[in-house]
Design a protein around this motif. Structure first.
Motif, PDB file in Angstrom:
ATOM      1  N   ARG A 281       0.852  -1.243   0.190  1.00 38.81           N
ATOM      2  CA  ARG A 281       0.115   0.037   0.080  1.00 38.81           C
ATOM      3  C   ARG A 281       0.948   1.307   0.009  1.00 38.81           C
ATOM      4  NH1 ARG A 281      -2.642  -1.756  -2.472  1.00 38.81           N
ATOM      5  NH2 ARG A 281      -4.722  -2.887  -1.920  1.00 38.81           N
TER       6      ARG A 281
ATOM      7  N   LEU B 233      -3.317   0.649 -11.139  1.00 39.58           N
ATOM      8  CA  LEU B 233      -2.383   1.614 -10.201  1.00 39.58           C
ATOM      9  C   LEU B 233      -2.592   2.890 -10.856  1.00 39.58           C
ATOM     10  CD1 LEU B 233       0.791  -0.420  -9.723  1.00 39.58           C
ATOM     11  CD2 LEU B 233      -0.497   0.257  -8.102  1.00 39.58           C
TER      12      LEU B 233
ATOM     13  N   ASP C 157      -5.040   5.250  -9.247  1.00 39.54           N
ATOM     14  CA  ASP C 157      -4.988   5.492  -8.002  1.00 39.54           C
ATOM     15  C   ASP C 157      -4.691   7.326  -7.857  1.00 39.54           C
ATOM     16  OD1 ASP C 157      -4.257   5.976  -5.452  1.00 39.54           O
ATOM     17  OD2 ASP C 157      -2.401   4.855  -5.559  1.00 39.54           O
TER      18      ASP C 157
ATOM     19  N   GLN D 218       0.747   7.072 -10.023  1.00 41.49           N
ATOM     20  CA  GLN D 218       0.322   7.230 -11.269  1.00 41.49           C
ATOM     21  C   GLN D 218       1.399   7.421 -12.429  1.00 41.49           C
ATOM     22  OE1 GLN D 218      -2.605  10.250 -10.385  1.00 41.49           O
ATOM     23  NE2 GLN D 218      -4.339   9.128 -11.573  1.00 41.49           N
TER      24      GLN D 218
END
Length: 1617
Positions: free
Chosen positions: A904, A942, A945, A952
């Protein structure tokens, strides 16, 4: 916009499509509306205005993304300005209400931002029409800015900028409020906000007088603070603000001054203010001198770099004329900056300050001043150097020691000297031969001034002076040999002065290093001179301890420089060199031990420096003379090298005994050792691998180094495409040389000559102005890393494993900053090793080696340092490439998949997403096909995000890598990827430029993947194509130049695959506007795109560019139409397309641009345009070339036509036209007259002229005056080249008589082309005459300067060629007229008869060969033509023959024939010997031939090869006409022959000549070289034919059966030819 058939939004169609596609649909409608509104019928607009306003204002509340809100605001403003303005206040109030709203939720933010954008657009478009509503609006915006988050703050400030722009002076009542509020935001933590504030304040200062009067000091302090911790974008924006405000304070705008009684600032005050920032930074103003000298913190580098840019903006805004007038003040000011103690607190800081000052000087002096003004500036710089040197000499000669502060002055003066000399060198080099007045004028005394600095106490100043002399020699090659001689003489005379030995040896080394840039070279004897001086210095080094060090260093430096002259010269000195190298090192271990036991610290220093020097000379030998590296030579080199490696292990013990000051000398020995080993085949030293690897690993893991030094090679070893992640795209900006200092690796951008004097003779890296070796500590680590990469592939697996484990251990042991440094170095070494393995096609090794390497790399993918993560990703990809096993790759990919699914944190997600991209990049689509689906799905997730723009960016970058490497395999994923790219382009805030740049990369890769399919008409392809075009449109409208550049390259690819679908009418004007951008990358992209477009559609491109010029004349100015593109313009440079069109703009760019790639693309673009359009628009292109060529620099007296009396008046008139002919780009702005085209541009124009003549040759009408006149009578618009003949001759004349050697060559070539093409064109009004006859005076005048004694050989050789073409063309029949040119050839014949080495030589012997052979070839061509005319006259006796003239003509030739014939025969003898195969080389005469010396034999061959054929033909004609030379024995020899012991009988000489002629012909016709021109074949056959006609030849042939057979064979061979 297929679904919108009217102005209104098709709401039914909108309702039918899915939610996800609606934003795109709306954006496309807004784009459609933007194009249509301007062109629509006003009545139609007014009818639908109510509904349109409703629809558009409705969109404000629909949370539009950044590009949508920008277009929405623009459309609303346009609608009100075209239609009725009744409801505009209502809409304005509505927007203000939204801005006042207390709703701070993220969901409501886009609506607020859209309202802010609309307010800005309204005022921008309608300005004062909105009456008194502005105070409320401005107060509203200022209140909102206080509570807004960063995106809101940025948008509000840009809106305020537009409000100010629209209202102009009307908003004066609010100026102070805006200033107070914006002021505090200039130091905002968000960089995008700082940029927006800078732009807003830049707009404000146009009208707010207080900003550049009472508040000037505060604005300056504010700007300095804003630069602290800034990024590149902020530095550019703040520098523009600061520079402009300072310029306005100095020269206020007239309108503002008239409105208020303004006190203008003086130049001293303004410069003092700016100096504050440079020396003090944002920490307040300079206090008293004493307090300042006490130090305090050094100025932050970002501030210094930003202020440097501001200086350039300041001067550029004031313009070239201002700089010309105030150059002395400006120069003295910037040189004071670099001599200030605060700018030079440490050595590295001093180097940084010097680079900043050099940048200021080069950017202003190099770009703003014309050649004449540059020469005046050069004079000022000379005076500044002279003044400094006098002060230094006063201190040095002050024996009494009264001048206590003197030492500090001398130390400071070195930095002033470096900057001044570096700029002087660059100035002279850019002026090239045009700089000759600077050198020749005694009052300036440039050479004396620069040479005096060679005795400066500081090494940095001496090296700078040497470099400056090298620049002079490269610009003016005739100075090279005299300068070498002068330095050699001074070294011999001043042997007892350490500074003189050091300085003059630097100068000689620099001059030798410049020889490769001078095509004519230097005499061979200079090599011997250098060797003797170097030997003498090394021999006498031990005699005087005060001079030992300097003499040793100087001796080896000279020998290293000698090697750059190449194998043809070094070959003669090699045995001596090998002996010198062997003697400088101990012969055995025993000698080494004995040496260690004796000697003190000083002798060890001299010894180490001597050995470093010897190794450096060896390295230079290996690098520059690879042809001489036989196995035997390598074996003999290895003896001293192995001794050096053995000695390395002993050095730490020696340093322990004699002190740490020997560390630098020891490091220099290691550097030189690593450098030479990297160039030799590793097999030659594999016995020493173990010891060597221990040294290398200790070097870059910092085992014995307490400093945390990092290598500079990491960026270059990572992939170029990763620059967006590492920020190395800064290397591609105009500010590269100062931005380098802000890079994170050790001493980045602090390159300086004094770090490694040997770089003075090496070739300058591409794109650099001057060599900049990094400090020794960094250079040694760099060299160890590079050598590690060379050696690693040849090491056993066992040792590889040990090293990899050792690396892991080193990283574990180190802590904090040191750990980062060690890790960076280790990763660079690992990357270097993996690259070496890939190049050697070797494998990494068994499982345990892979495991160890993988553990090392995977550990770094989670490193907080982004550069390390980049390196780890790259290493992973390279490892996959080297191992090449599917299971290993699968394991690596799976590790990253698992990590990305669970992790994360930003660091892990970025590192592992890059790892996936790098795996695909190096393994390719097929090798990683099975992982494609998983990789794409993870990266797409991703990329969405929104919480982390860093994630990104990395995900999108990796996605682009995968799309690139997968090729057609990616076709199935194109639609979802494209949909994501569009969504992100529409939603990601513009301030996150990296995300947008990566989106641009993705879009480009997707276009390539779909490829030629894009031309199709299917529904899917149409959608894909439409999405690509929308994506490009969004990026084109972005404020960041890199994103705009990405948009252009995407459109360029689209144009390549689907040219019909790219709208050139909007693209070309946009590209033209970008040509004036202040961003190099954007200019590069624009020109690269124009280059591609011009290849296919040159006419359309030029037409659309001209439409931009027309539009400028309409009510809507260009700047209004292209508002979004005018964000970052070069100050003082507006896009001004005049009647010369885009071509004129591109020619103008050639004068300003220095980037090689950009200039090459401009040349290509102009070349494509010329090929397509020149014949159709002949007058236009010829005028363009004439305007450029006619822009005389007036550096010295301009050469005028030498003409007959009756032609003088018209010629004078033409000369006057010359001065008024060239009108520069942007000529309407009288305060900044454009600079006249520089010599490089003029050379290109002369080349264009030759191309135009060549392009016309297919159409005979261009070379027929009668036909051309009748064609013009029928069609006045038609254009034929022959009608412009006087212009062609005039242009060729102007070029051929210029100062610039290159331009003279181009001019002579043009003249030759004109003579060849127009020689036979008859003059209709005077039958029997040709059109060129009237220009004979001009041709003679153009050729005469080329035969003056001081003209370089290549120009004289070319002029000889033109002479023979002119005489042989038959244009001139009158003997007196012909004599003009004929005398030139006669004068050059005297030179040839002088023999070898007779005159004092400036250039190499091969240059003399070239010149002499050109003269003989020209005479041969003239003789062949004369004999042809004579033969024709004899065969037609009925025709009246001009006997008197002919007799005189022949007499002229006849007088020279005996000597000529001997010279020709001697030349053919040389040629015959030179064409012998290599195995017969022993038969060549040891002293060379009649016209070549043995040392220059290789280059001489080329000159003989281009000259022999006409000479052969001439000799055949002469032999034939004189019965093989009967009766010429008694004449004196023309060529100084090697005295032969016996004189040959006539019979023998006939045989010799026959064998020579037959031998040359047979060799050529039986083995013709493909590069030989057809003319040579014809000359050879004609020569044979002439001989066969000769009775004497027939008799000899008949006597010899073998010869008869040979002749038959020749004839058969020539038939095949």
């Amino acid at each position: 916009m297929e679904l919108a058939h009217s102005l209104l939004l098709n709401e039914d169609a909108l309702a039918q499509i899915t939610e996800a596609k609606r934003p795109v649909f709306i954006f496309e409608w807004l784009r459609f509306l933007d194009k249509v509104l301007v062109a629509a019928n006003k009545v139609d607009v007014k009818e639908k205005q109510k509904k349109l306003v409703e629809q558009l204002t409705g969109l404000i509340s629909s949370a539009p993304g950044p590009p949508t809100r920008k277009l929405l605001a623009k459309n609303l403003a346009t609608l009100y300005s075209i239609g009725d303005t009744f409801t505009v206040f209502q809409t304005l109030d509505k927007c203000n209400e939204i801005i006042k709203s207390k709703d701070d939720t993220p969901a409501y933010l886009p609506t607020k931002l859209a309202a802010v954008a609309c307010v800005g657009a309204f005022y921008d478009k309608m300005g004062r029409m909105l009456g008194s509503s502005f105070p409320d609006t401005i107060n509203n915006l200022l209140k909102a800015v206080k509570s807004a988050e960063s995106q809101g703050r940025g948008e509000i400030l840009l809106s305020l900028q537009k409000v100010l722009c629209g209202l102009g002076g009307a908003a004066a009542s609010c100026h102070r409020d805006i200033y107070k509020n914006a002021r505090s935001l200039l130091t905002d933590r968000s960089m995008a906000v700082r940029c927006a504030v800078a732009k807003c304040l830049l707009e404000l200062q146009n009208e707010a007088v207080f900003m550049w009067t009472t508040e000037l000091e505060n604005v300056a302090t504010l700007c300095f603070k804003a630069l602290e911790g800034s990024n590149y974008g902020v530095r550019v924006a703040v520098a523009k603000l600061l520079g402009t405000v300072m310029a306005t304070a100095l020269m206020p705008k007239q309108a503002a001054v008239m409105r208020q009684n303004v006190k203008r600032a003086t130049l001293e005050e303004v410069l003092e203010l700016m100096a504050t920032g440079f020396l003090r930074g944002g920490s307040g103003f300079l206090k008293s001198g004493g307090e300042m000298l006490k130090g305090g913190g050094s100025v932050s580098r970002e501030v210094r770099v930003g202020v440097t840019q501001a200086y350039v903006v300041f001067v550029t805004t004031l313009g070239g004329q201002w700089l010309e007038r105030n150059f002395a003040t400006f120069l003295s000011h910037v040189l004071d900056l670099v001599s200030h103690p605060r700018a030079t607190q440490t050595h590295v800081e001093a180097v940084y300050s010097r680079r900043c000052v050099s940048f200021m000087l080069r950017a202003t002096l190099g770009g703003l001043l014309g050649e004449k003004a540059q020469i005046a500036a050069g004079k000022e710089i000379c005076q500044a150097i002279s003044k400094q040197m006098r002060a230094v000499e006063a201190v040095v000669n002050d024996i009494s020691g009264e001048n206590k502060a003197g030492a500090a002055d001398v130390s400071a003066s070195q930095h002033v000297m470096v900057c001044a000399l570096k700029e002087l060198g660059s100035l002279v080099q850019s002026l090239s031969a045009t700089a000759s007045p600077l050198i020749q004028e005694p009052s300036i005394g440039l050479l004396e001034t620069v040479t005096s600095v060679l005795l400066h106490p500081s090494m940095a100043a001496r090296l700078a002076a040497a470099w400056c002399l090298r620049c002079v020699a490269v610009a003016l090659p005739y100075q090279l040999t005299p300068l070498l001689d002068r330095c050699a003489e001074r070294i011999n005379n001043l042997k007892s002065s350490p500074e003189a030995v050091s300085g003059y040896s630097f100068a000689m080394a620099a001059l030798l290093g410049g020889v490769h840039q001078c095509p004519l070279g230097i005499p061979h004897s200079k090599g011997k001179l250098v060797v003797s001086i170097a030997e003498d210095l090394l021999r006498t080094a031990a005699q005087n301890s005060r001079l030992s060090l300097q003499r040793t260093q100087a001796g080896w430096l000279l020998l290293g420089a000698l090697m750059t002259l190449g194998p043809s010269l070094v070959r003669y000195h090699l045995p001596k060199m090998l002996l010198l190298w062997r003697n400088v090192f101990p012969r055995s271990q025993k000698e080494l031990e004995a040496e260690k036991a004796r000697g003190d610290a000083f002798t060890w220093q001299v010894t180490l420096e001597g050995r470093a020097g010897a190794l450096c000379a060896m390295r230079s030998f290996v690098a520059h003379c690879p042809e001489l590296l036989t196995e035997d030579v390598i074996r003999r080199l290895m003896t001293p090298i192995e001794c050096a490696m053995t000695m390395m292990s002993q050095v730490p013990a020696i340093i322990k005994v004699h002190g740490a000051h020997l560390k630098a000398s020891a490091a220099m020995v290691r550097l030189r050792l690593y450098d030479i080993l990297a160039l030799l085949p590793p097999k030659t030293y594999e016995g020493s691998f173990n010891a060597l690897l221990r040294e290398l690993v200790a070097e870059f893991t910092l085992t014995d180094n307490s400093a945390n030094t990092t290598t500079s090679l990491l960026r270059s070893l990572c992939h170029y495409d990763d620059s967006v992640l590492m920020g190395s795209w800064l290397q591609e900006t105009d500010h590269k040389c100062i931005e380098d200092q802000l890079q994170p690796n050790s001493a980045s951008g602090s390159g300086a000559l004094e770090h490694d004097p040997s770089s003075i003779y090496l070739r300058v890296p591409v794109g650099e102005a001057i060599p900049g070796p990094l400090p020794l500590g960094v250079s040694v680590i760099d060299a160890s890393v590079a050598l590690f990469g060379v050696v690693f592939p040849h090491v056993s697996f066992k040792h590889r494993l040990q090293m990899l484990d050792h690396f892991a251990e080193c990283i574990k042991q180190a802590k904090g900053v040191r750990q980062q440094a060690v890790q960076l170095n280790i990763f660079t070494a690992v990357l270097s090793a993996l690259k070496g393995l890939a190049e050697n096609k070797s494998t990494l090794g068994p499982e345990e080696v892979r495991k160890s390497a993988l553990a090392l790399v995977m550990g770094a993918l989670d490193n907080p340092n982004p550069i390390l993560r980049c390196a780890a990703g790259e290493a992973l990809g390279r490892m996959a490439q080297v191992v090449g096993e599917a299971t290993f790759i699968a394991r690596m990919a799976q590790t990253s998949f698992d990590k990305l699914k669970s992790a994360r944190d930003v660091v892990s997600r970025t590192g592992h997403s890059l790892a996936l991209g790098c795996l695909h990049r190096y393994v390719g689509g097929i090798g990683s096909g099975q992982h494609l689906k998983t990789s794409v799905s993870i990266l797409l997730a991703l990329a969405q995000d929104g919480s982390s723009h860093e994630v990104q960016t990395w995900a999108l970058h990796s996605l682009a890598l995968i799309v690139d490497s997968s090729g057609p395999m990616y076709r199935g994923y194109v639609e979802p990827t494209l949909s994501l790219v569009l969504t992100l382009l529409l939603t990601v805030p513009p301030s996150h430029t990296e995300v947008h740049q990566c989106l641009g990369r993705c879009l480009g890769a997707l276009i390539t993947t779909v490829g030629p399919e894009l031309q199709g008409n299917g529904a899917t392809i149409s959608t894909i194509r439409s999405s690509c075009l929308v994506g490009c449109a969004i990026m084109q409208d972005h404020s960041d130049s890199l994103v705009q550049a990405a948009a252009i390259s995407c459109l360029q690819q689209l144009h390549m695959f689907a040219p019909r679908h790219v709208n050139l009418s909007s693209l070309v004007p946009c590209l033209c506007v970008h040509l004036c951008s202040s961003h190099l990358l954007l200019r590069r992209a624009a020109v690269a795109c124009l280059r591609q477009l011009a290849q296919r559609e040159a006419a359309e491109v030029c037409e659309y560019a001209m439409s931009l010029a027309k539009r400028a004349g309409d009510n809507t100015t260009i700047s209004e139409h292209w508002n979004s593109y005018f964000v970052d313009f070069v100050p003082g440079l507006d896009l001004n397309i005049t009647e010369t069109g885009l071509e004129g703009v591109l020619f103008g760019m050639l004068d300003r641009e220095t980037d090689r790639k950009l200039c090459s693309d401009i040349h290509d673009t102009l070349g494509h345009m010329l090929s397509s359009l020149a014949v159709e628009k002949l007058s236009h292109w010829l005028k363009l070339c004439k305007d450029v060529l006619a822009a005389t620099t007036d550096v010295a007296a301009v050469v005028v036509f030498e003409v007959e009396k009756d032609e003088e008046d018209s010629e004078k008139k033409d000369e006057m036209d010359d001065d008024t002919m060239f009108t520069g780009l942007g000529d309407d702005d009288k305060s900044k007259p454009s600079v006249a085209p520089r010599w490089v541009t003029r050379v290109f124009a002369a080349d264009c002229l030759c191309r135009i003549i060549l392009l016309c040759e297919n159409d005979k009408a261009h070379f027929d005056l009668a036909a051309a006149r009748s064609a013009q009578a029928k069609n006045p618009k038609g254009d034929q080249l022959v009608l412009h003949l006087s212009d062609l001759i005039r242009m060729a004349f102007m070029a051929a008589t210029d100062h610039s050697h290159q331009l003279r060559m181009a001019g002579l070539q043009a003249l030759e082309d004109i003579i060849k093409k127009f020689a036979s064109v008859p003059e209709p009004e005077f039958p029997g005459h040709v059109i060129l006859e009237q220009y004979q005076a001009n041709v003679g005048a153009a050729l005469r300067p080329a035969f003056s004694p001081d003209t370089p050989s290549d120009i004289t050789a070319k002029a000889c060629q033109v002479c023979s073409t002119w005489i042989g063309s038959g244009v001139v029949s009158d003997l007196n007229d012909l004599r003009r040119v004929h005398t030139l050839l006669v004068s050059s014949l005297d030179k040839v008869q002088a023999g070898k080495g007779s005159s004092s030589q400036l250039y190499s012997e091969s240059a003399t060969t070239m010149e002499k052979l050109a003269v003989l070839k020209a005479w041969a061509e003239v003789y062949v033509v004369a004999m042809k005319i004579k033969k024709e006259a004899q065969s037609k006796p009925s025709k009246p023959v001009r006997t008197a003239d002919d007799d005189e003509d022949e007499e002229d030739l006849g007088a020279n024939l005996p000597s000529l014939s001997r010279l020709w025969l001697a030349m053919l003898r040389d040629y015959a010997l030179l064409t012998l195969p290599a195995e017969f080389s022993s038969q060549l005469p040891p002293d060379g031939g009649a016209f070549y010396t043995p040392e220059t034999i290789d280059t001489a061959r080329l000159h003989y090869r281009s000259s022999w054929a006409p000479v052969l033909h001439a000799v055949a004609l002469w032999l034939s006409s004189t019965g093989f030379g009967a009766g010429e024995e008694e004449l004196a020899p023309a060529v100084p022959q090697a005295a032969s012991s016996t004189t040959k009988t006539f019979e023998e000489s006939v045989k010799d000549r026959m064998h020579l002629m037959l031998g040359v012909s047979i060799e050529f016709l039986c083995f013709p070289r493909p590069e030989e021109p057809i003319e040579h074949v014809m000359s050879c056959l004609l020569a044979l034919f002439t001989l066969l006609e000769s009775p004497c030849f027939k008799i000899h042939i008949a006597e010899d059966q073998v010869k008869t057979q040979w002749v038959n064979r020749i004839l058969r061979a020539s038939k095949d030819t």
